[in-house]
Write an enzyme that holds these catalytic residues in place. Structure first.
Site, PDB file in Angstrom:
ATOM      1  N   PRO A 152      11.675  70.914  38.227  1.00  0.00           N
ATOM      2  CA  PRO A 152      11.087  70.952  36.890  1.00  0.00           C
ATOM      3  C   PRO A 152       9.611  70.570  36.936  1.00  0.00           C
ATOM      4  CG  PRO A 152      13.175  69.776  36.868  1.00  0.00           C
ATOM      5  CD  PRO A 152      12.813  69.989  38.306  1.00  0.00           C
ATOM      6  N   GLU A 198      -2.751  72.122  40.071  1.00  0.00           N
ATOM      7  CA  GLU A 198      -4.145  71.960  39.634  1.00  0.00           C
ATOM      8  C   GLU A 198      -5.035  73.102  40.126  1.00  0.00           C
ATOM      9  OE1 GLU A 198      -4.549  69.942  37.359  1.00  0.00           O
ATOM     10  OE2 GLU A 198      -2.649  68.904  37.658  1.00  0.00           O
ATOM     11  N   HIS A 201      -4.938  75.982  37.800  1.00  0.00           N
ATOM     12  CA  HIS A 201      -5.805  75.831  36.625  1.00  0.00           C
ATOM     13  C   HIS A 201      -7.212  76.383  36.894  1.00  0.00           C
ATOM     14  CE1 HIS A 201      -3.435  73.814  33.627  1.00  0.00           C
ATOM     15  NE2 HIS A 201      -3.062  72.854  34.464  1.00  0.00           N
TER      16      HIS A 201
END
Length: 237
Positions: A152, A198, A201
């Site tokens: 998750p 990250e 992103h």
């Protein structure tokens, strides 16, 4: 947007005389009309909150920081804000676009205190381990272990939801610290997952682009039922 706002302001001023016969009615209409299309920008990046999915900055490929600006006060200010937001929201990772700055900068930190908030079985299954605060400018990622694990995953820019996502077991990160020194970091397990999240992103991607769609869920669905829907998801702290 500013050009359109200026044009609309002129339009309102030109045609206000056609609306109402008194000064008070004119001012009332002007205030009401402007509220339809203007939002006063009292808050500009770098933000003290996380940008949310839908904000174009999260879908842009972030720009590399020019080498001559790596040690600049401006980049230092962005990094300080990133770390501030990271810790304020008790997160493990943040990228500059998440505070509204489209630059290739990431920060990661996995505190040992998190272990106390998780079942031991979960901590071990996800191969979690402490990661000191790490800031990288213009990072590059190389996969070192192609074994994939599905766990998750959530994101502060998709507040209130999570889904299972496959990530590689091991990666290597290289990049510059805020002093311009080149660093290399080998990561595995959950820390490798943080790094991949990250880095996504910086390329305008979100975990929802990779997720197992059948596992996408509201993280507070049980509370929503218990509280008869009277639940708020805060975007501030």
């Amino acid at each position: 947007m500013l050009k359109h706002q200026i044009q609309l302001t002129k339009l309102v001023k030109t045609h206000l005389r056609y609306f109402g016969s008194s000064q008070s009615r004119t001012q009332s209409f002007k205030k009401w009309y402007q509220q339809l299309w203007t939002t006063e920008r009292t808050n500009l990046p770098p933000y003290e909150h996380f940008t949310q999915v839908g904000d174009p900055v999260l879908r842009q490929v972030a720009a590399a920081v020019p080498l001559e600006h790596v040690k600049s006060p401006e980049i230092e200010a962005v990094i300080q804000q990133m770390v501030k937001v990271l810790r304020k929201f008790d997160c493990v990772g943040i990228a500059a676009p998440q505070i509204g700055v489209s630059l290739r900068i990431i920060a990661m930190e996995f505190k040992k205190d998190i272990k106390r908030d998780l079942p031991q079985a979960t901590f071990e299954a996800r191969k979690m381990s402490e990661l000191p605060l790490t800031v990288l400018i213009n990072p590059e990622l190389t996969i070192t272990n192609y074994t994939k694990h599905k766990h998750p995953e959530g994101c502060m820019s998709v507040r209130g939801f999570s889904a299972e996502v496959e990530r590689y077991e091991g990666v290597k990160l290289t990049g510059l610290d805020k002093l311009g020194t080149r660093n290399e970091l080998e990561l595995s397990g959950w820390n490798a997952r943080i790094a991949q999240h990250e880095m996504d992103h910086l390329d305008g991607k979100l975990y929802i682009d990779h997720m197992d769609r059948s596992t996408f869920m509201c993280t507070c669905w049980e509370t929503v039922n218990t509280k008869s829907g009277r639940v708020e998801i805060p975007f501030y702290k």
